[in-house]
Design a protein around this motif. Structure first.
Motif, PDB file in Angstrom:
ATOM      1  N   ALA A   1      -8.033  -1.688  -5.140  1.00  0.00           N
ATOM      2  CA  ALA A   1      -8.423  -2.382  -3.896  1.00  0.00           C
ATOM      3  C   ALA A   1      -9.786  -1.895  -3.438  1.00  0.00           C
ATOM      4  O   ALA A   1     -10.086  -1.870  -2.247  1.00  0.00           O
ATOM      5  CB  ALA A   1      -7.362  -2.135  -2.824  1.00  0.00           C
ATOM      6  N   TYR A   2     -10.639  -1.565  -4.414  1.00  0.00           N
ATOM      7  CA  TYR A   2     -11.904  -0.901  -4.093  1.00  0.00           C
ATOM      8  C   TYR A   2     -12.912  -1.805  -3.396  1.00  0.00           C
ATOM      9  O   TYR A   2     -13.824  -1.331  -2.731  1.00  0.00           O
ATOM     10  CB  TYR A   2     -12.533  -0.323  -5.369  1.00  0.00           C
ATOM     11  N   THR A   3     -12.761  -3.140  -3.519  1.00  0.00           N
ATOM     12  CA  THR A   3     -13.807  -4.009  -2.943  1.00  0.00           C
ATOM     13  C   THR A   3     -13.685  -4.134  -1.424  1.00  0.00           C
ATOM     14  O   THR A   3     -14.668  -4.421  -0.753  1.00  0.00           O
ATOM     15  CB  THR A   3     -13.771  -5.437  -3.536  1.00  0.00           C
ATOM     16  N   GLN A   4     -12.474  -3.923  -0.914  1.00  0.00           N
ATOM     17  CA  GLN A   4     -12.233  -3.980   0.541  1.00  0.00           C
ATOM     18  C   GLN A   4     -12.876  -5.190   1.204  1.00  0.00           C
ATOM     19  O   GLN A   4     -13.568  -5.075   2.215  1.00  0.00           O
ATOM     20  CB  GLN A   4     -12.728  -2.692   1.196  1.00  0.00           C
TER      21      GLN A   4
ATOM     22  N   SER B   1     -16.287 -12.262   1.227  1.00  0.00           N
ATOM     23  CA  SER B   1     -14.966 -12.342   1.856  1.00  0.00           C
ATOM     24  C   SER B   1     -14.045 -13.157   0.959  1.00  0.00           C
ATOM     25  O   SER B   1     -14.497 -13.753  -0.025  1.00  0.00           O
ATOM     26  CB  SER B   1     -15.071 -12.989   3.246  1.00  0.00           C
TER      27      SER B   1
ATOM     28  N   ALA C   1       0.826  -1.210   0.000  1.00  0.00           N
ATOM     29  CA  ALA C   1       0.000   0.000   0.000  1.00  0.00           C
ATOM     30  C   ALA C   1       0.864   1.265   0.000  1.00  0.00           C
ATOM     31  O   ALA C   1       0.557   2.235  -0.704  1.00  0.00           O
ATOM     32  CB  ALA C   1      -0.921  -0.010   1.220  1.00  0.00           C
TER      33      ALA C   1
ATOM     34  N   PRO D   1     -13.067  -8.476   3.430  1.00  0.00           N
ATOM     35  CA  PRO D   1     -12.295  -9.008   4.555  1.00  0.00           C
ATOM     36  C   PRO D   1     -11.677 -10.369   4.220  1.00  0.00           C
ATOM     37  O   PRO D   1     -12.205 -11.093   3.375  1.00  0.00           O
ATOM     38  CB  PRO D   1     -13.328  -9.146   5.673  1.00  0.00           C
TER      39      PRO D   1
ATOM     40  N   HIS E   1      -9.319  -7.489  -6.120  1.00  0.00           N
ATOM     41  CA  HIS E   1      -9.393  -6.022  -5.995  1.00  0.00           C
ATOM     42  C   HIS E   1      -9.581  -5.597  -4.542  1.00  0.00           C
ATOM     43  O   HIS E   1     -10.459  -4.808  -4.212  1.00  0.00           O
ATOM     44  CB  HIS E   1     -10.516  -5.454  -6.880  1.00  0.00           C
ATOM     45  N   THR E   2      -8.754  -6.190  -3.698  1.00  0.00           N
ATOM     46  CA  THR E   2      -8.832  -5.865  -2.280  1.00  0.00           C
ATOM     47  C   THR E   2      -7.409  -5.810  -1.745  1.00  0.00           C
ATOM     48  O   THR E   2      -6.447  -5.986  -2.496  1.00  0.00           O
ATOM     49  CB  THR E   2      -9.711  -6.906  -1.547  1.00  0.00           C
ATOM     50  N   ARG E   3      -7.253  -5.540  -0.477  1.00  0.00           N
ATOM     51  CA  ARG E   3      -5.899  -5.469   0.076  1.00  0.00           C
ATOM     52  C   ARG E   3      -5.668  -6.702   0.955  1.00  0.00           C
ATOM     53  O   ARG E   3      -6.412  -6.930   1.910  1.00  0.00           O
ATOM     54  CB  ARG E   3      -5.760  -4.191   0.903  1.00  0.00           C
TER      55      ARG E   3
END
Ligand SMILES: NC(=O)c1ccc[n+]([C@@H]2O[C@H](COP(=O)([O-])OP(=O)(O)OC[C@H]3O[C@@H](n4cnc5c(N)ncnc54)[C@H](O)[C@@H]3O)[C@@H](O)[C@H]2O)c1
Ligand SMILES: N[C@@H](CCO)C(=O)O
Ligand code: NA
Length: 432
Positions: A335-338, A261, A114, A340, A216-218
């Protein structure tokens, strides 16, 4: 073609860096033609300046990587030092001083991608890292670009060359673990500290990077469930063989069926010999990507080693230089979907469990009850009495799919049974 060269700073001149320098020199004309401008190696930061480096002008060598990236006239910094610091500070300084970055550093990207993405975006520069995952195999670019219009649901494969090399040698030639690891190190496949390979950290870093881009997440290294190779014994491998399987260290990233998730894990697993991953030999890698519209894609090729990794670095160098000339940049972080990251206990998988049990009436029923109490359904059971007078038998149980938490609860309860003398091996089963 532009005559003024684009200037490249190379940080690190080890297994990968020395190959990058060699190809940049020997293929200079082709690279210039493909980019539309010559690329010039403007400096090479090393730790040991006295080492003879064939084909590299000694005048380019420096031990001051920080000064090199801060020169202000560098267009692209190639970071092939590895590790977290000073690599992170050097990369962020490169962006601050006007350079784009090509890196092979999966450990850093998984630990703190990030920060790197943010610095690249702040300064309008590129961050490319095809070499960080699966060596020469184009995988990052297909995920970031070719599949950007699709919905990826699963990424599964072999992403560490060193451990695949070790398992292959142990399985095919009966080589010992240490001997195989030494050979992988000598061939330039292993990390500077091979613990990163054999304990699964390297594959887990790659899984974090893949899951982040695919979904598309972190996802960070700490989010990835990790088991390495060190617990795999020759008897596990023999046991897999008897079942028509082989053992591979797999990285598996999945989107939950409700889409809310994701999970990411790295662990040894048994796979059937008929599965395409079973025939991935030596330091080769292979990754399956399952996407909603595309279906199943397979990426296969050399996953480690100086020359294959340099191929990926050079591909990124060409892309970044083209972007620079076009005054544009490639894709940044998405990373827009965030979503978990769920714990390992939520993962649904199968187990192969090999138990040493007392060879007497009722034991099988007792063991089966423990499985039933934990809601784990048994697929097959094989019992074999021993002829060694020990009064014990081997019991091999393969389960149906169940939550990992239920499977580990089952094993814990089995260990407490008086009739279970020992748990010889527990391994997840994939690829069926
Ligand atoms: N070897 C592979 O197969 C492979 C494949 C893919 C990615 N990678 C990644 O590429 C990177 C480099 O790997 P490698 O195999 O070439 O490692 P390596 O240990 O052979 O090379 C790293 C070099 O960087 C030098 N170095 C360390 N700190 C430095 C500093 N502060 N300034 C200048 N030089 C410094 C070291 O002396 C060494 O020569 C790592 O991030 C690794 O994870 C390696
Ligand atoms: N040590 C790594 C290098 C490639 O990333 C491996 O063996 O796969
Ligand atoms: Na790659």
């Amino acid at each position: 073609m532009r005559t003024r060269p684009l200037k490249v700073a190379l940080l690190g001149c080890g297994v990968v860096g020395s190959e990058v320098a060699r190809i940049m020199t020997t293929h200079a004309d082709d690279l210039a033609a493909r980019i539309g401008a010559p690329v010039e190696l403007a400096g090479v930061a090393v730790r040991r300046p006295s080492k003879v480096r064939e084909g590299i002008d000694p005048g380019l060598i420096t031990t001051d990587a920080t000064a090199l990236v801060k020169r202000g006239d560098i267009d692209v910094v190639i970071e092939v030092i590895g590790g977290i610091e000073p690599a992170r500070s050097l990369i962020t300084a490169a962006f601050e001083h006007g350079a784009s970055v090509v890196s092979a550093n999966k450990a850093l990207l998984a630990e703190d991608g990030a920060t790197l993405y943010a610095a690249a975006e702040e300064h309008g520069k590129d961050l490319y890292f095809e070499a960080a995952v699966a060596g020469a195999i184009p995988l990052i670019r297909p995920l970031r670009e070719s599949l950007a219009g699709d919905k990826v649901n699963r990424v599964l494969g072999i992403v560490n060359g060193t451990t695949n090399f070790i398992l292959d040698k142990m399985d095919s030639s009966g080589a010992g673990y240490s001997e195989a690891l030494d050979e992988a190190t000598a061939l330039g496949y292993a990390e500077a500290d091979p613990t990163a390979d054999v304990e699964g950290f390297d594959a887990a870093a790659k899984a974090a990077i893949l899951a982040g881009i695919a979904f598309h997440t972190r996802v960070r290294l700490d989010d990835v469930y990790r088991e390495g190779l060190t617990e795999v014994t020759a008897s596990d491998i023999a046991s897999a063989r008897r079942m028509g399987c082989t053992v591979k260290l797999l990285a598996i990233c999945e989107r939950a069926s409700d889409g809310k998730s994701v999970t990411a894990r790295v662990h040894p697993a048994m796979i059937p010999l008929s599965h395409p991953l079973a025939s991935v030999r030596e330091a080769y890698n292979a990754v399956f990507v399952e996407a909603e519209a595309a279906g199943q894609l397979m990426f296969y090729g050399p996953g480690a080693g100086g020359s294959p990794t340099a191929s990926a670095v050079l591909g990124d160098l060409v892309a970044v230089c083209r972007n620079k000339l076009a005054e544009s940049t490639g894709p940044g972080e998405s990373a827009y979907t965030q979503l978990p990251v769920s714990p390992m206990g939520d993962v649904v998988t199968r187990y192969h469990i090999s138990l040493d049990v007392a060879d007497k009436p009722g034991v099988l029923a007792q063991v089966a009850t423990v499985f039933a109490e934990h809601g784990v359904s048994i697929d097959t059971v094989r019992q074999q009495g021993r002829q060694d007078g020990s009064g014990e038998a081997s019991l091999v149980v393969v389960t149906h799919r169940a939550p990992d938490a239920a499977l580990s609860g089952t094993v814990e309860a089995l260990r407490k049974l008086d009739t279970v003398r020992g748990v010889a091996s527990i391994m997840r089963v994939e690829g069926e």
